[in-house]
Design an enzyme around this catalytic site. Structure first.
Site, PDB file in Angstrom:
ATOM      1  N   ALA A  63       0.838  -1.203   0.000  1.00 47.46           N
ATOM      2  CA  ALA A  63       0.000   0.000   0.000  1.00 47.46           C
ATOM      3  C   ALA A  63       0.868   1.246   0.000  1.00 47.46           C
ATOM      4  CB  ALA A  63      -0.907   0.019   1.232  1.00 47.46           C
TER       5      ALA A  63
ATOM      6  N   THR B 287       0.822   4.368   2.065  1.00 52.98           N
ATOM      7  CA  THR B 287       0.176   4.757   3.323  1.00 52.98           C
ATOM      8  C   THR B 287       0.426   6.198   3.721  1.00 52.98           C
ATOM      9  OG1 THR B 287       2.070   3.936   4.583  1.00 52.98           O
ATOM     10  CG2 THR B 287       0.249   2.394   4.206  1.00 52.98           C
TER      11      THR B 287
ATOM     12  N   ASP C 196      -8.028   1.407   9.137  1.00 54.77           N
ATOM     13  CA  ASP C 196      -9.106   2.069   9.872  1.00 54.77           C
ATOM     14  C   ASP C 196      -9.349   3.473   9.334  1.00 54.77           C
ATOM     15  OD1 ASP C 196      -6.795   3.263  10.833  1.00 54.77           O
ATOM     16  OD2 ASP C 196      -7.394   3.164  12.941  1.00 54.77           O
TER      17      ASP C 196
ATOM     18  N   TYR D  27      -6.294   8.598   0.901  1.00 53.40           N
ATOM     19  CA  TYR D  27      -5.775   7.318   1.383  1.00 53.40           C
ATOM     20  C   TYR D  27      -6.928   6.428   1.864  1.00 53.40           C
ATOM     21  CZ  TYR D  27      -3.826   3.822   4.472  1.00 53.40           C
ATOM     22  OH  TYR D  27      -3.548   2.620   5.094  1.00 53.40           O
TER      23      TYR D  27
ATOM     24  N   LYS E 186      -8.341   2.896   0.123  1.00 57.39           N
ATOM     25  CA  LYS E 186      -8.403   1.619   0.837  1.00 57.39           C
ATOM     26  C   LYS E 186      -9.841   1.080   0.849  1.00 57.39           C
ATOM     27  CE  LYS E 186      -5.317  -0.213   2.394  1.00 57.39           C
ATOM     28  NZ  LYS E 186      -4.406  -1.182   1.737  1.00 57.39           N
TER      29      LYS E 186
END
Length: 156
Positions: free
Chosen positions: A59, A61, A99, A121, A125
Site C-alpha cells: 500500500a 500509506t 481504519d 488514502y 483503501k
C-alpha cells in the site's frame, strides 16, 4: 513493513513467495519475485506462481503523498486488489485495509459501522475493500492500524 514481518515469522512454516518493486539486504525472503503494483497486468507473475493464499499488504500509506498523487494511490491501494482477483482467480486473497476508512474522530469501530473516509488514502483503501466485497468469498479485507518498526531499511 507488515509483509516483511509476515515473511520473517512464517517463512519457516510455509512456502512463501514475496513481491515488491525491489528486494532489500537482510530480507527474510527466500523466494522473491519483483512486482510493481501499478503494472497494468499481473500476467507475468501469475505464470510464475499460483498461490493458495495471497496476503496483499502492499500500500501507499503516506496520507500527504496520496493527496498529491491520487492516481498512484488509487492504483496501488484499490486497483491492485482488482488485478489480484483477476489474475489469481483460484487464490484466496487477504487484503489488508485500514481504519482510515472511518472518520478521523471515530474510535472502536466495528464492521457494521458506516465508513466515511476523510482523505484519498482512506477512500483508496475503501475502494480496495469494495473490490473484495463485490467479488465475494473466499476473499476478505482486514481493517487495521499498523504500528511498529519496519525491518526493511529502505522504508523507515
Amino acid at each position: 513493513m507488515l509483509g516483511a514481518n509476515i515473511v520473517k515469522y512464517l517463512n519457516h512454516k510455509y512456502d512463501i513467495y514475496c513481491t515488491d518493486k525491489t528486494n532489500f539486504n537482510d530480507s527474510y525472503a527466500e523466494k522473491f519475485i519483483p512486482l510493481n503494483l501499478l503494472e497494468t497486468s499481473y500476467k507475468t507473475i501469475s505464470k510464475k506462481v499460483l498461490p493458495e493464499v495471497i496476503i496483499h499488504c502492499g500500500a501507499i500509506t503516506d496520507v500527504d503523498f496520496c493527496e498529491k498523487n491520487k492516481k498512484k494511490a488509487f492504483g496501488v491501494n484499490s486497483l491492485s486488489v482488482r488485478k489480484f482477483l483477476r489474475f489469481f482467480p483460484n487464490s484466496r486473497l487477504i487484503h489488508i485495509s485500514s481504519d482510515a476508512v472511518f472518520p478521523d474522530d471515530f474510535h472502536l469501530a466495528t464492521e457494521k459501522d458506516a465508513t466515511k473516509p476523510t482523505n484519498s488514502y482512506g477512500l483508496s483503501k475503501l475502494l480496495g475493500e469494495n473490490e473484495i466485497k463485490n467479488h465475494g468469498a473466499p476473499n476478505i479485507s482486514i481493517r487495521t492500524t499498523i504500528v511498529g518498526l519496519n525491518i526493511n531499511p529502505k522504508k523507515q
